[in-house]
Design an enzyme around this catalytic site. Structure first.
Site, mmCIF file in Angstrom:
data_model
loop_
_atom_site.group_PDB
_atom_site.id
_atom_site.type_symbol
_atom_site.label_atom_id
_atom_site.label_comp_id
_atom_site.label_asym_id
_atom_site.label_seq_id
_atom_site.Cartn_x
_atom_site.Cartn_y
_atom_site.Cartn_z
ATOM 1 N N THR A 1 120.448 -42.003 -15.712
ATOM 2 C CA THR A 1 120.994 -42.363 -17.031
ATOM 3 C C THR A 1 119.896 -42.829 -17.970
ATOM 4 O OG1 THR A 1 123.079 -43.018 -16.023
ATOM 5 C CG2 THR A 1 122.635 -43.848 -18.232
ATOM 6 N N CYS A 2 119.045 -43.730 -17.500
ATOM 7 C CA CYS A 2 118.054 -44.341 -18.389
ATOM 8 C C CYS A 2 117.182 -43.289 -19.069
ATOM 9 C CB CYS A 2 117.183 -45.320 -17.606
ATOM 10 S SG CYS A 2 115.844 -45.980 -18.593
ATOM 11 N N CYS B 1 118.600 -45.328 -22.028
ATOM 12 C CA CYS B 1 117.553 -46.136 -22.666
ATOM 13 C C CYS B 1 116.511 -45.320 -23.440
ATOM 14 C CB CYS B 1 116.787 -46.944 -21.625
ATOM 15 S SG CYS B 1 117.745 -47.518 -20.240
ATOM 16 N N LYS C 1 117.845 -43.014 -26.334
ATOM 17 C CA LYS C 1 118.398 -43.992 -27.301
ATOM 18 C C LYS C 1 117.273 -44.648 -28.103
ATOM 19 C CE LYS C 1 118.319 -47.971 -26.382
ATOM 20 N NZ LYS C 1 119.175 -48.661 -25.433
ATOM 21 N N ALA D 1 125.783 -34.529 -3.561
ATOM 22 C CA ALA D 1 125.901 -34.901 -2.154
ATOM 23 C C ALA D 1 127.163 -35.730 -1.953
ATOM 24 C CB ALA D 1 124.685 -35.702 -1.721
ATOM 25 N N TYR E 1 126.636 -53.367 -25.924
ATOM 26 C CA TYR E 1 125.277 -52.852 -26.148
ATOM 27 C C TYR E 1 125.308 -51.490 -26.853
ATOM 28 C CZ TYR E 1 122.947 -55.914 -22.650
ATOM 29 O OH TYR E 1 122.410 -56.943 -21.946
ATOM 30 N N ILE E 2 126.031 -50.564 -26.221
ATOM 31 C CA ILE E 2 125.936 -49.175 -26.694
ATOM 32 C C ILE E 2 126.546 -49.035 -28.088
ATOM 33 C CG2 ILE E 2 126.628 -46.785 -26.192
ATOM 34 C CD1 ILE E 2 126.400 -47.435 -23.226
ATOM 35 N N GLU F 1 124.134 -50.469 -30.641
ATOM 36 C CA GLU F 1 122.926 -49.654 -30.782
ATOM 37 C C GLU F 1 123.209 -48.365 -31.546
ATOM 38 O OE1 GLU F 1 120.551 -51.336 -26.870
ATOM 39 O OE2 GLU F 1 121.512 -49.414 -26.693
ATOM 40 N N ARG G 1 137.732 -54.781 -30.591
ATOM 41 C CA ARG G 1 139.057 -55.349 -30.343
ATOM 42 C C ARG G 1 139.089 -56.872 -30.293
ATOM 43 N NH1 ARG G 1 139.918 -53.730 -23.924
ATOM 44 N NH2 ARG G 1 138.135 -54.890 -23.112
ATOM 45 N N HIS H 1 99.672 -66.971 -36.353
ATOM 46 C CA HIS H 1 100.100 -66.956 -37.743
ATOM 47 C C HIS H 1 99.517 -65.769 -38.486
ATOM 48 C CE1 HIS H 1 101.803 -68.783 -41.269
ATOM 49 N NE2 HIS H 1 100.662 -68.592 -41.910
ATOM 50 N N GLU I 1 106.035 -67.088 -33.986
ATOM 51 C CA GLU I 1 105.470 -68.445 -33.956
ATOM 52 C C GLU I 1 106.545 -69.507 -34.166
ATOM 53 O OE1 GLU I 1 102.835 -69.676 -37.225
ATOM 54 O OE2 GLU I 1 103.568 -67.985 -38.400
HETATM 55 P P1 NDP Z 1 129.707 -53.117 -22.548
HETATM 56 O O1 NDP Z 1 130.463 -53.579 -21.377
HETATM 57 O O2 NDP Z 1 128.461 -53.803 -22.960
HETATM 58 O O3 NDP Z 1 130.671 -53.058 -23.817
HETATM 59 C C1 NDP Z 1 131.900 -52.405 -23.797
HETATM 60 C C2 NDP Z 1 132.616 -52.730 -25.078
HETATM 61 O O4 NDP Z 1 133.785 -51.957 -25.189
HETATM 62 C C3 NDP Z 1 133.053 -54.191 -25.147
HETATM 63 O O5 NDP Z 1 132.906 -54.616 -26.467
HETATM 64 C C4 NDP Z 1 134.504 -54.125 -24.706
HETATM 65 O O6 NDP Z 1 135.290 -55.140 -25.258
HETATM 66 C C5 NDP Z 1 134.922 -52.802 -25.321
HETATM 67 N N1 NDP Z 1 136.016 -52.166 -24.592
HETATM 68 C C6 NDP Z 1 136.145 -51.993 -23.260
HETATM 69 N N2 NDP Z 1 137.284 -51.335 -22.971
HETATM 70 C C7 NDP Z 1 137.906 -51.105 -24.139
HETATM 71 C C8 NDP Z 1 139.122 -50.472 -24.499
HETATM 72 N N3 NDP Z 1 139.915 -49.935 -23.587
HETATM 73 N N4 NDP Z 1 139.438 -50.413 -25.789
HETATM 74 C C9 NDP Z 1 138.634 -50.946 -26.735
HETATM 75 N N5 NDP Z 1 137.475 -51.554 -26.461
HETATM 76 C C10 NDP Z 1 137.108 -51.640 -25.179
HETATM 77 O O7 NDP Z 1 129.463 -51.574 -22.244
HETATM 78 P P2 NDP Z 1 128.530 -50.498 -22.899
HETATM 79 O O8 NDP Z 1 129.274 -49.249 -22.692
HETATM 80 O O9 NDP Z 1 128.088 -50.872 -24.266
HETATM 81 O O10 NDP Z 1 127.268 -50.557 -21.950
HETATM 82 C C11 NDP Z 1 127.407 -50.542 -20.541
HETATM 83 C C12 NDP Z 1 126.330 -51.352 -19.890
HETATM 84 O O11 NDP Z 1 125.121 -50.640 -19.927
HETATM 85 C C13 NDP Z 1 126.017 -52.671 -20.591
HETATM 86 O O12 NDP Z 1 126.849 -53.714 -20.191
HETATM 87 C C14 NDP Z 1 124.603 -52.901 -20.209
HETATM 88 O O13 NDP Z 1 124.582 -53.554 -18.957
HETATM 89 C C15 NDP Z 1 124.029 -51.510 -20.083
HETATM 90 N N6 NDP Z 1 123.263 -51.142 -21.277
HETATM 91 C C16 NDP Z 1 122.114 -51.820 -21.541
HETATM 92 C C17 NDP Z 1 121.373 -51.512 -22.664
HETATM 93 C C18 NDP Z 1 120.127 -52.282 -22.955
HETATM 94 O O14 NDP Z 1 119.606 -52.914 -22.064
HETATM 95 N N7 NDP Z 1 119.641 -52.263 -24.189
HETATM 96 C C19 NDP Z 1 121.772 -50.444 -23.570
HETATM 97 C C20 NDP Z 1 123.003 -49.820 -23.207
HETATM 98 C C21 NDP Z 1 123.702 -50.155 -22.107
HETATM 99 P P3 NDP Z 1 135.439 -56.580 -24.583
HETATM 100 O O15 NDP Z 1 134.215 -57.338 -24.913
HETATM 101 O O16 NDP Z 1 136.657 -57.122 -25.245
HETATM 102 O O17 NDP Z 1 135.628 -56.340 -23.126
#
Ligand code: NDP
Length: 455
Positions: free
Chosen positions: A42-43, A48, A51, A115, A177-178, A181, A198, A435, A440
């Protein structure tokens, strides 16, 4: 000579699997790996790396605007999505070869195919049974869409990397996160972006000041961020997609992207039949040494849904190989893992949020600063940087450091070393600033904030 074809069979050629394979082979283990898609996981392939390339590309949109204040005339700047995507794909292709090469140089046998696990010592790949002493599940995860009518019309981050054209109007679902971003990416390239979340505030689990500050900054960059708003339905209309919202209104868009979380890739692997415990999300349940409920089956990375970050998967894979094949008992330490959200502006964070620190330590000192970056004084930019230190009042140890602002990830990476080393606020104070930098400020914050300020 072992009774098995290999000492270790790895399912999944992503960050965790690659590291585990290379290190285990270095210890003399006979290793094989199966990857059904592209090496790098994935990364590298659809996370990552691509992205971050899109983030870099989209930042020029703001940079051209800022340039005028510094005397530049940037006339006729136009963005071509196809060029961006083609160049990104070229780079990903290069990296994929490097990842495959890591396995090959380490003497790891590669199988290109899906696999499945037949019994505790047998994997089936491309119709062939292969036996192994140990099996490592490193299959990662996949994005999930919300269960609403018309979800099939939505894309996820997987498809966002391969869109034929830049959509004019994009709706991003989610506040993680996603979502943050990609809202920044599309916004920077010039799309009209609406981000729907939500809950009460984006980035649940992060420090509240950071969440509130980032939300305000995203709005300043032109993102139409709507919290406490979700999608109930997506339909095809004449002028694009029609998106119905929980508040009863509708929006039109050319693209709806679900960034609503990810699930571990365990479906159809055959693990449950062998007695490998999975949790309710489908993640492989493992102990601190990444060992599953079946002693010779291990799992690392997103498929275990512990802390879904590439460097964590890499360390889990490394610790697994050290422990199982290197005779050194190692485990991943999940405290003080720094992270960044590459939103625009970005977020950098390490350690505890203020709320978590209050729960753990009771009395907590908070230092916070919000300021206009020097660059904005001439460019006229409206953006503000926020930095925050959370300190355990009794020991004076800094237990959380958070930032919203340009290059927050780059800055917090260095500060994470200080936290790992147990730095106190007095150590921060004794450190001389560089500076003029934004960073800083982390060594010049003197005034305690008594109560957290809510935006
Ligand atoms: P996240 O878990 O970070 O965010 C998911 C978001 O979707 C939350 O805001 C969640 O809301 C919302 N959500 C979940 N289910 C529903 C639904 N059925 N309807 C509406 N909203 C919903 O997941 P991501 O997909 O953004 O990323 C997955 C993981 O990947 C991250 O947690 C992170 O660990 C990793 N990642 C790291 C990055 C980095 O290091 N820069 C970049 C991208 C991904 P709620 O908060 O209410 O649950």
């Amino acid at each position: 000579m072992s009774q098995y074809d290999f000492d270790l069979f790895i399912i999944g050629g992503g960050s965790g699997g690659v590291r585990a394979g290379r290190i285990a082979a270095g210890y003399g283990a006979r290793v094989a790996v199966a990857e059904e898609y592209r090496y790098g996981g994935t990364c590298v392939i659809r996370g990552c790396v691509p992205k971050k390339l899109l983030v870099y590309g989209s930042e020029f949109g703001h940079a051209f605007e800022e340039a005028a204040g510094f005397g530049w005339t940037v006339s006729g700047a136009r963005f071509d999505w196809a060029t961006m995507i083609a160049n990104k794909d070229k780079e990903i292709g290069r990296l994929e070869k490097i990842y495959r090469g890591i396995f090959e140089n380490a003497g790891v046998k590669t199988f290109d195919g899906r696999a499945t696990v037949k019994d505790v010592h047998t994997v089936v790949v491309n119709g062939k049974s292969v036996s192994a002493g140990k099996i490592l599940i490193a299959t990662g995860g996949h994005p999930v869409k919300p269960a609403v009518p018309g979800a099939e019309l939505m894309i996820t981050s997987n498809e966002a990397f391969h869109l034929k054209a830049l959509p004019k109007r994009v709706i991003i679902l989610g506040g993680g996160y996603i979502a943050c971003e990609f809202a920044g990416i599309f916004n920077g390239f010039g799309s009209e972006v609406t981000q729907l979340y939500r809950g009460e505030q984006i980035l649940r689990g992060f420090d509240d000041d950071i969440r509130n500050h980032l939300a305000g900054e995203l709005v300043k960059t032109g993102i139409d961020l709507r919290v406490k708003t979700d999608v109930t339905k997506v339909e095809k209309g004449k002028g694009g997609l029609i998106v119905s919202l929980t508040d009863g209104s509708t929006l039109q868009a050319d693209c709806v992207m679900a960034a609503t979380g990810r699930r571990p890739n365990t479906d159809g692997l055959g693990l449950e039949a062998l007695g490998v415990d999975l949790d309710e999300e489908g993640a492989v349940v493992v102990d601190e040494y990444s060992q599953s409920s079946v002693p010779n089956i291990y799992a690392v990375g997103d498929v275990t849904n512990r802390m879904n970050l590439t460097p964590v998967a890499i360390r889990e894979g490394h610790a697994f190989a050290d422990t199982v094949f290197g005779g050194k008992s190692r485990r991943m330490v999940y405290e003080n893992v720094p992270a960044a959200v590459f939103s625009q502006p970005s977020v950098g964070t390490v350690g505890l949020s203020e709320a978590e620190a209050r729960k753990r330590f009771g009395e907590v000192d908070v230092y916070r600063t919000v300021f206009r970056p020097m660059r904005a004084t001439i460019s006229g930019g409206e953006g503000r940087i926020m930095m925050k230190l959370v300190v355990d009042a009794k020991s004076d140890r800094v237990v959380g450091v958070h930032m919203v602002g340009h290059e927050a990830g780059e800055i917090i990476q260095g500060i994470a070393i200080a936290l790992k080393a147990g730095a106190t606020k007095a150590d921060f104070d004794a450190t001389v600033g560089i500076h003029p930098t934004a960073a800083e400020e982390f060594v010049t914050m003197r005034e305690k904030v008594r109560e957290p300020v809510r935006a």
